[in-house]
Design an enzyme around this catalytic site. Structure first.
Site, PDB file in Angstrom:
ATOM      1  N   TYR A 141      67.154  12.831  17.367  1.00  0.00           N
ATOM      2  CA  TYR A 141      66.606  12.544  18.694  1.00  0.00           C
ATOM      3  C   TYR A 141      65.411  11.598  18.627  1.00  0.00           C
ATOM      4  CZ  TYR A 141      69.156  16.091  21.441  1.00  0.00           C
ATOM      5  OH  TYR A 141      70.106  16.823  22.106  1.00  0.00           O
ATOM      6  N   LYS A 188      74.012  21.041   7.221  1.00  0.00           N
ATOM      7  CA  LYS A 188      75.256  20.398   6.782  1.00  0.00           C
ATOM      8  C   LYS A 188      74.972  19.826   5.397  1.00  0.00           C
ATOM      9  CE  LYS A 188      79.489  18.868   7.478  1.00  0.00           C
ATOM     10  NZ  LYS A 188      80.677  19.728   7.573  1.00  0.00           N
ATOM     11  N   ASP A 220      79.385  23.425  11.025  1.00  0.00           N
ATOM     12  CA  ASP A 220      80.757  23.557  11.557  1.00  0.00           C
ATOM     13  C   ASP A 220      81.229  25.004  11.442  1.00  0.00           C
ATOM     14  OD1 ASP A 220      80.645  23.187   8.787  1.00  0.00           O
ATOM     15  OD2 ASP A 220      82.465  21.972   8.663  1.00  0.00           O
ATOM     16  N   ASP A 244      70.878  21.876  19.643  1.00  0.00           N
ATOM     17  CA  ASP A 244      71.299  21.521  21.011  1.00  0.00           C
ATOM     18  C   ASP A 244      72.740  21.961  21.232  1.00  0.00           C
ATOM     19  OD1 ASP A 244      71.239  20.236  23.571  1.00  0.00           O
ATOM     20  OD2 ASP A 244      72.402  18.604  22.681  1.00  0.00           O
ATOM     21  N   ASP A 248      74.226  25.598  23.508  1.00  0.00           N
ATOM     22  CA  ASP A 248      75.163  25.577  24.651  1.00  0.00           C
ATOM     23  C   ASP A 248      76.346  26.495  24.346  1.00  0.00           C
ATOM     24  OD1 ASP A 248      73.733  23.652  26.148  1.00  0.00           O
ATOM     25  OD2 ASP A 248      75.610  22.731  26.832  1.00  0.00           O
TER      26      ASP A 248
HETATM   27  C1  IPM Z   1      68.602  20.691  26.198  1.00  0.00           C
HETATM   28  C2  IPM Z   1      69.195  19.502  26.903  1.00  0.00           C
HETATM   29  C3  IPM Z   1      68.435  18.239  26.510  1.00  0.00           C
HETATM   30  C4  IPM Z   1      68.518  18.094  25.001  1.00  0.00           C
HETATM   31  C5  IPM Z   1      68.891  16.961  27.218  1.00  0.00           C
HETATM   32  C6  IPM Z   1      68.848  17.089  28.731  1.00  0.00           C
HETATM   33  C7  IPM Z   1      68.120  15.751  26.767  1.00  0.00           C
HETATM   34  O1  IPM Z   1      70.562  19.387  26.611  1.00  0.00           O
HETATM   35  O2  IPM Z   1      67.409  20.982  26.417  1.00  0.00           O
HETATM   36  O3  IPM Z   1      69.325  21.349  25.444  1.00  0.00           O
HETATM   37  O4  IPM Z   1      69.489  17.511  24.502  1.00  0.00           O
HETATM   38  O5  IPM Z   1      67.622  18.564  24.308  1.00  0.00           O
HETATM   39 MG    MG Z   2      71.329  20.992  25.421  1.00  0.00          MG
END
Ligand code: IPM
Ligand code: MG
Length: 358
Positions: A141, A188, A220, A244, A248
């Protein structure tokens, strides 16, 4: 008086943040500490009003505040801006980097009332209770990035210093120590040099935590294990982008990403925000689940202000409304009582009465 800078941002952020603030105000009425809330512009809203996603006044206020309480940023209206000006990059990554918020804490816990809301089988998710620690100010990032001609190409550099790895991994061990004493470091290392380095640093730091059981897992495999047998995890620590993606994925283990709170810390200051985005498709319709934001408020009371009793009151009130069967659309099955953003928050505020401060 301690101060919280409030940044509703864009999309559903402007709906869920005011509701979470109402919950915080309700719980703070009986608290031993008064907290001042001060709202500022961020994200697309700030671009429209002031021409920049992270205006100087907003950044200065965040730097002075004890904590920052954020909704979400971004939306289709600003998607075509050059990358460095977009709300996600300029505002969110800008705040994380400038405030040095290297440790992102995302708890994943299945509440019994929500077992059926997950797309995964009950027996797989019913005892899920883990914390994912995501490194937040390094890696891909924030590495050097750019484009080249001849032939046309693009690059993003993944780099980590020893200090960056050590501080997040240490927090991983400390967190595990307060829980079930199991830390899984995700990398990884079979392919990526920064991962091999990450693993070396982690193994060295492990020497200071002989009471914590450390394992290493490739990312993975971790993705697969999270859906195969998620109850094996206690604390996961990983680099920025792996974190990240895995968070999710892990959010579905607790029913919905609408339940996932998060805290981004640097030892002094904290930024608290739901892990989900601005959800432009449902924005402005009173449909969004405010619980991740409300639970992020509980994390703020706990981590920044040491108000453990107040944090617990909020968490118990949330558990109670879900046990009563109240659901927002993201959590609902056919036949469920579906509440709007405001009504769900009202229900949480009402439930607070059941848990008076002790
Ligand atoms: C998160 C989000 C952010 C990230 C985006 C919106 C830039 O997905 O906080 O997980 O990738 O960190
Ligand atoms: Mg995210």
């Amino acid at each position: 008086m301690p101060k919280v800078v409030v940044l509703p941002g864009d999309g559903i952020g402007v709906e869920i943040v005011p509701q979470a603030i109402r919950v915080l105000q309700a719980v703070l009425k009986d608290a031993p500490l008064k907290i001042e809330f001060e709202e500022h512009l961020v994200g697309g809203a700030a671009i429209d009003a002031l021409g920049k996603a992270l205006p100087e006044a907003t950044l200065a206020a965040c730097q002075e505040a004890d904590a920052v309480f954020l909704g979400a940023v971004g939306g289709p209206k600003w998607d075509s801006l050059p990358a460095p000006e977009r709300p996600e990059t300029a505002a969110l990554l800008g705040l994380r980097k400038t405030l040095g918020l290297y440790a992102n804490i995302r708890p994943v816990r299945m509440l019994p009332a929500l077992v059926d809301a997950s797309t995964l089988k009950k027996e797989v998710v019913e005892h899920v209770d883990m914390v994912v620690l995501r490194e937040l100010t390094g890696g891909l990032y924030f590495g050097d990035k750019g484009r080249k001609e001849n032939p046309p190409s693009a690059y993003d550099v993944m780099a980590y210093t020893e200090e960056e790895v050590e501080r997040i991994v240490r927090l991983g061990f400390e967190t595990a120590r307060m829980r079930h004493k199991k830390l899984c470091s995700v990398d990884k290392a079979n392919v990526i040099e920064t991962s091999r380095f990450w693993r070396e640093v982690t193994n060295r730091v492990a020497g200071d935590y002989p009471d914590v059981e450390l394992t290493h897992m490739y990312v993975d495999n971790a993705a697969m294990q999270l859906v195969r047998y998620p109850e094996q995890f206690d604390v996961i620590v990983t680099e920025n982008m792996f974190g990240d993606i895995l968070t999710d994925l892990a959010s579905m283990l607790s029913g919905s990403i609408g339940m996932m709170a998060s805290a981004s810390l640097n030892g002094k200051k904290g930024l608290y925000e739901p892990a989900h985005g601005s959800a432009p498709d449902i924005a402005g319709k009173n449909l969004a689940n405010p619980l991740a934001t409300i639970l992020s408020g509980a994390m703020m009371l706990r981590y920044t202000f040491g108000l453990e009793a107040e944090a617990l009151r909020i968490e118990q009130a949330v558990t109670t409304v879900l046990e009563k069967g109240y659901r927002t659309g993201d959590l609902a099955k056919p036949g469920d009582k579906v509440l709007g953003t405001k009504e769900m928050s009202d229900a949480v505020i009402k439930s607070l009465e059941l848990f008076p401060r002790v």
